[in-house]
Design a protein around this motif. Structure first.
Motif, PDB file in Angstrom:
ATOM      1  N   PHE A 188       0.863  -1.180   0.000  1.00  0.00           N
ATOM      2  CA  PHE A 188       0.000   0.000   0.000  1.00  0.00           C
ATOM      3  C   PHE A 188       0.896   1.224   0.000  1.00  0.00           C
ATOM      4  CE2 PHE A 188      -1.633   3.540   2.464  1.00  0.00           C
ATOM      5  CZ  PHE A 188      -2.772   3.850   1.742  1.00  0.00           C
ATOM      6  N   GLY A 189       0.580   2.175  -0.871  1.00  0.00           N
ATOM      7  CA  GLY A 189       1.351   3.410  -0.918  1.00  0.00           C
ATOM      8  C   GLY A 189       0.507   4.548  -1.464  1.00  0.00           C
ATOM      9  N   MET A 190       1.108   5.702  -1.558  1.00  0.00           N
ATOM     10  CA  MET A 190       0.408   6.891  -2.035  1.00  0.00           C
ATOM     11  C   MET A 190       0.337   6.936  -3.560  1.00  0.00           C
ATOM     12  SD  MET A 190      -0.638   8.402   0.574  1.00  0.00           S
ATOM     13  CE  MET A 190      -0.596   7.262   1.927  1.00  0.00           C
ATOM     14  N   ARG A 191       1.230   6.181  -4.221  1.00  0.00           N
ATOM     15  CA  ARG A 191       1.238   6.125  -5.687  1.00  0.00           C
ATOM     16  C   ARG A 191       1.196   4.670  -6.134  1.00  0.00           C
ATOM     17  NH1 ARG A 191       4.657  10.171  -4.349  1.00  0.00           N
ATOM     18  NH2 ARG A 191       4.079  12.226  -5.107  1.00  0.00           N
ATOM     19  N   GLU A 192       0.381   4.419  -7.128  1.00  0.00           N
ATOM     20  CA  GLU A 192       0.254   3.067  -7.657  1.00  0.00           C
ATOM     21  C   GLU A 192       1.436   2.759  -8.567  1.00  0.00           C
ATOM     22  OE1 GLU A 192      -3.286   0.721  -9.878  1.00  0.00           O
ATOM     23  OE2 GLU A 192      -3.822   2.109  -8.264  1.00  0.00           O
ATOM     24  N   GLY A 193       1.848   1.506  -8.573  1.00  0.00           N
ATOM     25  CA  GLY A 193       2.946   1.078  -9.427  1.00  0.00           C
ATOM     26  C   GLY A 193       3.345  -0.340  -9.066  1.00  0.00           C
ATOM     27  N   HIS A 194       4.515  -0.755  -9.550  1.00  0.00           N
ATOM     28  CA  HIS A 194       4.997  -2.114  -9.305  1.00  0.00           C
ATOM     29  C   HIS A 194       6.447  -2.091  -8.834  1.00  0.00           C
ATOM     30  CE1 HIS A 194       1.521  -2.937 -11.864  1.00  0.00           C
ATOM     31  NE2 HIS A 194       1.481  -4.097 -11.235  1.00  0.00           N
ATOM     32  N   VAL A 195       6.752  -2.980  -7.877  1.00  0.00           N
ATOM     33  CA  VAL A 195       8.119  -3.197  -7.406  1.00  0.00           C
ATOM     34  C   VAL A 195       8.294  -4.701  -7.280  1.00  0.00           C
ATOM     35  CG1 VAL A 195       9.746  -2.884  -5.492  1.00  0.00           C
ATOM     36  CG2 VAL A 195       8.212  -1.009  -6.136  1.00  0.00           C
ATOM     37  N   ALA A 196       9.290  -5.244  -7.943  1.00  0.00           N
ATOM     38  CA  ALA A 196       9.601  -6.678  -7.874  1.00  0.00           C
ATOM     39  C   ALA A 196       8.366  -7.544  -8.131  1.00  0.00           C
ATOM     40  CB  ALA A 196      10.232  -7.014  -6.526  1.00  0.00           C
ATOM     41  N   GLY A 197       7.530  -7.091  -9.060  1.00  0.00           N
ATOM     42  CA  GLY A 197       6.332  -7.850  -9.394  1.00  0.00           C
ATOM     43  C   GLY A 197       5.167  -7.653  -8.445  1.00  0.00           C
ATOM     44  N   VAL A 198       5.340  -6.807  -7.437  1.00  0.00           N
ATOM     45  CA  VAL A 198       4.275  -6.534  -6.456  1.00  0.00           C
ATOM     46  C   VAL A 198       3.576  -5.238  -6.852  1.00  0.00           C
ATOM     47  CG1 VAL A 198       3.777  -5.998  -4.035  1.00  0.00           C
ATOM     48  CG2 VAL A 198       5.527  -7.708  -4.613  1.00  0.00           C
ATOM     49  N   HIS A 199       2.263  -5.292  -6.944  1.00  0.00           N
ATOM     50  CA  HIS A 199       1.463  -4.122  -7.290  1.00  0.00           C
ATOM     51  C   HIS A 199       1.255  -3.275  -6.038  1.00  0.00           C
ATOM     52  CE1 HIS A 199      -2.611  -2.460  -8.925  1.00  0.00           C
ATOM     53  NE2 HIS A 199      -1.671  -1.556  -8.915  1.00  0.00           N
ATOM     54  N   ILE A 200       1.728  -2.039  -6.061  1.00  0.00           N
ATOM     55  CA  ILE A 200       1.461  -1.097  -4.964  1.00  0.00           C
ATOM     56  C   ILE A 200       0.089  -0.509  -5.225  1.00  0.00           C
ATOM     57  CG2 ILE A 200       2.144   1.021  -3.796  1.00  0.00           C
ATOM     58  CD1 ILE A 200       5.040   0.434  -4.665  1.00  0.00           C
ATOM     59  N   ARG A 201      -0.796  -0.685  -4.269  1.00  0.00           N
ATOM     60  CA  ARG A 201      -2.169  -0.185  -4.383  1.00  0.00           C
ATOM     61  C   ARG A 201      -2.330   1.072  -3.534  1.00  0.00           C
ATOM     62  NH1 ARG A 201      -4.875  -4.210  -6.956  1.00  0.00           N
ATOM     63  NH2 ARG A 201      -4.019  -6.295  -6.746  1.00  0.00           N
ATOM     64  N   THR A 202      -3.300   1.892  -3.886  1.00  0.00           N
ATOM     65  CA  THR A 202      -3.578   3.109  -3.128  1.00  0.00           C
ATOM     66  C   THR A 202      -4.812   2.941  -2.245  1.00  0.00           C
ATOM     67  OG1 THR A 202      -4.781   4.007  -5.011  1.00  0.00           O
ATOM     68  CG2 THR A 202      -2.446   4.630  -4.803  1.00  0.00           C
ATOM     69  N   SER A 203      -5.300   1.714  -2.164  1.00  0.00           N
ATOM     70  CA  SER A 203      -6.435   1.377  -1.307  1.00  0.00           C
ATOM     71  C   SER A 203      -6.162   0.015  -0.680  1.00  0.00           C
ATOM     72  CB  SER A 203      -7.725   1.314  -2.125  1.00  0.00           C
ATOM     73  OG  SER A 203      -8.759   0.725  -1.369  1.00  0.00           O
ATOM     74  N   CYS A 204      -6.647  -0.176   0.534  1.00  0.00           N
ATOM     75  CA  CYS A 204      -6.470  -1.456   1.233  1.00  0.00           C
ATOM     76  C   CYS A 204      -7.703  -2.345   1.130  1.00  0.00           C
ATOM     77  CB  CYS A 204      -6.144  -1.203   2.705  1.00  0.00           C
ATOM     78  SG  CYS A 204      -4.540  -0.444   2.959  1.00  0.00           S
ATOM     79  N   GLU A 205      -8.697  -1.928   0.380  1.00  0.00           N
ATOM     80  CA  GLU A 205      -9.978  -2.637   0.314  1.00  0.00           C
ATOM     81  C   GLU A 205      -9.868  -4.094  -0.100  1.00  0.00           C
ATOM     82  OE1 GLU A 205     -12.834  -0.474  -1.977  1.00  0.00           O
ATOM     83  OE2 GLU A 205     -12.505   1.352  -0.828  1.00  0.00           O
ATOM     84  N   SER A 206      -8.964  -4.417  -0.994  1.00  0.00           N
ATOM     85  CA  SER A 206      -8.896  -5.790  -1.504  1.00  0.00           C
ATOM     86  C   SER A 206      -7.975  -6.702  -0.700  1.00  0.00           C
ATOM     87  CB  SER A 206      -8.447  -5.776  -2.968  1.00  0.00           C
ATOM     88  OG  SER A 206      -7.128  -5.272  -3.052  1.00  0.00           O
ATOM     89  N   PHE A 207      -7.338  -6.177   0.339  1.00  0.00           N
ATOM     90  CA  PHE A 207      -6.405  -6.992   1.117  1.00  0.00           C
ATOM     91  C   PHE A 207      -7.148  -7.869   2.111  1.00  0.00           C
ATOM     92  CE2 PHE A 207      -3.326  -3.233   0.533  1.00  0.00           C
ATOM     93  CZ  PHE A 207      -2.859  -3.747  -0.668  1.00  0.00           C
ATOM     94  N   GLU A 208      -6.787  -9.155   2.114  1.00  0.00           N
ATOM     95  CA  GLU A 208      -7.392 -10.113   3.049  1.00  0.00           C
ATOM     96  C   GLU A 208      -6.315 -11.014   3.622  1.00  0.00           C
ATOM     97  OE1 GLU A 208     -10.271 -12.333   0.859  1.00  0.00           O
ATOM     98  OE2 GLU A 208     -11.695 -10.678   0.767  1.00  0.00           O
TER      99      GLU A 208
END
Length: 120
Positions: free
Chosen positions: A34-54
């Motif tokens: 989760f971060g302030m800007r969306e993007g990818h690091v090492a194949g991990v999608h940085i999201r700007t919302s935590c809604e889909s995390f389980e």
């Protein structure tokens, strides 16, 4: 396998959160970000919302205490087993809220924990 959420993830390669994502992936951990800007690091999608995390086991924080405040409830709602407060994120006010919710508080450095085999 348990999931680690890097909270305060950055796309900037010199930031510790960026390095943590890479090292966690290298260690075979399942990583969310989760971060302030969306993007990818090492194949991990940085999201700007935590809604889909389980099913988040660990949240490793890379956000200073002032920036954490608006996210207290978001983090509590994820019901992680533990929250790691990395250097610069220490926040006794938040420790109390987490402990009241039976969430383990660990004041440590994720990168050091990984390097000495103490992350799990």
């Amino acid at each position: 396998m348990s999931k680690t959420l890097v909270f305060g993830a950055s796309l900037k390669p010199y930031r510790y959160s960026h390095v943590a994502i890479k090292r966690l992936v290298e260690a075979g951990e399942e990583v969310l970000a989760f971060g302030m800007r969306e993007g990818h690091v090492a194949g991990v999608h940085i999201r700007t919302s935590c809604e889909s995390f389980e099913d988040v086991d660990t949240i490793t924080l890379y956000m200073n205490p002032d920036r954490q405040r608006p996210f207290y409830q978001t983090i509590l709602d994820l019901k992680p087993r533990r929250v790691i407060f990395n250097p610069g994120t220490e926040n006794p006010e938040f420790y109390d809220l987490l402990e009241e919710a039976d969430i383990e508080v660990e004041v440590a450095c994720t990168l050091v924990m990984l390097s000495i085999g103490q992350y799990r």
